[in-house]
Motif scaffolding. Sequence first.
Motif, PDB file in Angstrom:
ATOM      1  N   GLU A   1      11.829 -57.173  19.038  1.00 53.77           N
ATOM      2  CA  GLU A   1      10.826 -57.561  18.358  1.00 53.77           C
ATOM      3  C   GLU A   1      11.238 -57.836  16.874  1.00 53.77           C
ATOM      4  N   THR A   2      10.963 -58.784  16.005  1.00 58.87           N
ATOM      5  CA  THR A   2      11.335 -59.231  14.719  1.00 58.87           C
ATOM      6  C   THR A   2       9.993 -59.787  14.007  1.00 58.87           C
ATOM      7  N   ALA A   3       9.777 -59.393  12.739  1.00 49.21           N
ATOM      8  CA  ALA A   3       9.025 -60.014  11.946  1.00 49.21           C
ATOM      9  C   ALA A   3       9.301 -61.084  11.294  1.00 49.21           C
TER      10      ALA A   3
ATOM     11  N   ILE B   1      14.180 -55.092   9.303  1.00 46.60           N
ATOM     12  CA  ILE B   1      13.337 -55.598  10.150  1.00 46.60           C
ATOM     13  C   ILE B   1      12.708 -54.483  10.914  1.00 46.60           C
ATOM     14  N   GLY B   2      13.389 -53.294  11.227  1.00 48.33           N
ATOM     15  CA  GLY B   2      12.815 -52.199  11.695  1.00 48.33           C
ATOM     16  C   GLY B   2      11.836 -51.665  10.719  1.00 48.33           C
TER      17      GLY B   2
ATOM     18  N   ASN C   1       8.628 -53.776  11.192  1.00 47.66           N
ATOM     19  CA  ASN C   1       8.183 -53.489  12.409  1.00 47.66           C
ATOM     20  C   ASN C   1       7.384 -52.185  12.197  1.00 47.66           C
ATOM     21  N   SER C   2       7.597 -51.220  11.856  1.00 46.07           N
ATOM     22  CA  SER C   2       7.090 -50.026  11.243  1.00 46.07           C
ATOM     23  C   SER C   2       5.921 -50.047  10.680  1.00 46.07           C
TER      24      SER C   2
ATOM     25  N   LYS D   1       4.084 -52.598  10.158  1.00 41.22           N
ATOM     26  CA  LYS D   1       3.248 -53.767  11.026  1.00 41.22           C
ATOM     27  C   LYS D   1       2.296 -52.688  11.927  1.00 41.22           C
TER      28      LYS D   1
ATOM     29  N   SER E   1       3.869 -58.029  21.662  1.00 45.97           N
ATOM     30  CA  SER E   1       4.778 -57.572  22.900  1.00 45.97           C
ATOM     31  C   SER E   1       4.013 -56.235  23.537  1.00 45.97           C
TER      32      SER E   1
ATOM     33  N   PHE F   1       4.676 -53.102  21.412  1.00 50.54           N
ATOM     34  CA  PHE F   1       3.840 -53.014  20.217  1.00 50.54           C
ATOM     35  C   PHE F   1       2.448 -52.761  20.776  1.00 50.54           C
TER      36      PHE F   1
ATOM     37  N   TYR G   1      10.219 -49.508  21.374  1.00 49.61           N
ATOM     38  CA  TYR G   1       9.828 -50.509  20.081  1.00 49.61           C
ATOM     39  C   TYR G   1      10.531 -50.583  19.119  1.00 49.61           C
TER      40      TYR G   1
ATOM     41  N   ASP H   1      11.208 -50.120  15.857  1.00 52.32           N
ATOM     42  CA  ASP H   1      10.641 -49.658  14.572  1.00 52.32           C
ATOM     43  C   ASP H   1      11.962 -49.089  13.788  1.00 52.32           C
TER      44      ASP H   1
END
Length: 296
Positions: A53-55, A70-71, A74-75, A77, A159, A162, A242, A244
């Motif tokens: 998963e990537t923002a 990216i991690g 994700n955190s 988010k 996902s 998530f 996940y 993160d």
Amino acid sequence: MRQRRLLVQVAVAAVLLGLVALLVNNLAVNLIRTGLGLGFGWLGRPAGFALAETALPYAPSDSYLWALTIGWLNSLKVIAAGLVLATGLGVAAGAARGSNNRLLRSLAGSYVALIRQIPLLLQLLFWYFVAFLGLPSVPIGGLIRLSNQGIQLLGLNLSVEFCAVLVGLTVFTGASIAEIVRGGINAVPRGQWEAFRSLGLGEGLGLRRIVLPQALPAILPALTSQYLNLAKNSTLSIAVGYADLYAVSDTTITQTGRAIEGFLLLLLSFLLLNLLISGGMAAFNRAVLGRLNRSR
């Protein structure tokens, strides 16, 4: 008496300096043992691993620094969404616990009692393996689709990992926030309830307009602690896969062997995040107190 207090302060300062010196010495010894030294040049090398998963756009050929970024996103988010949803759930459950409706009061009490007895890790595993991986493909109103591949919501593809982390953090933290809200509401004098009822206001409107604003000074300090706990508890999302910041850092440390640098970056990242949350809540608390003082 004054000299005694001064001696105590000096002793405490000496102990703290001794602890810092011990930590620095242990760090130096560990660096010597590894033979790697302390450096961050490896952050520019290709990460070589994929992220589920990537923002933002990401490829395994990108650097470790970009993978960690990216991690981090994700955190952010899942933490930001969790703070909003947990607050809404906690306020609703806390208000319901003081409701005159016996059914609402019982449901809210059962929710709080059950959720607070089960470790968060088990709850995350339940939401992931039992709830979301077992979802059939079901469209809802043409805008939402549930499936074991994730949730499509208004054009957003969320996902399974998530969703499991978000729901787990929301439900778990919401139960603690509900108790905080209930305590804050109970701190408001009963005369305020009688006052809005005498004006013909309904329970819901009176709660929102009269009671909750006065309960905020008692709620906000403890609410800040729960927000910080949610941010720290998000690291358990590694259990459901996940991607993160903690999960990406763990993979990075395993591949590079740079455990000290990796943990330093991880600690600084969460320190920054917690400072942002604490600072934002402190500013909000000052604004609430200032508004209450002006209204008196």
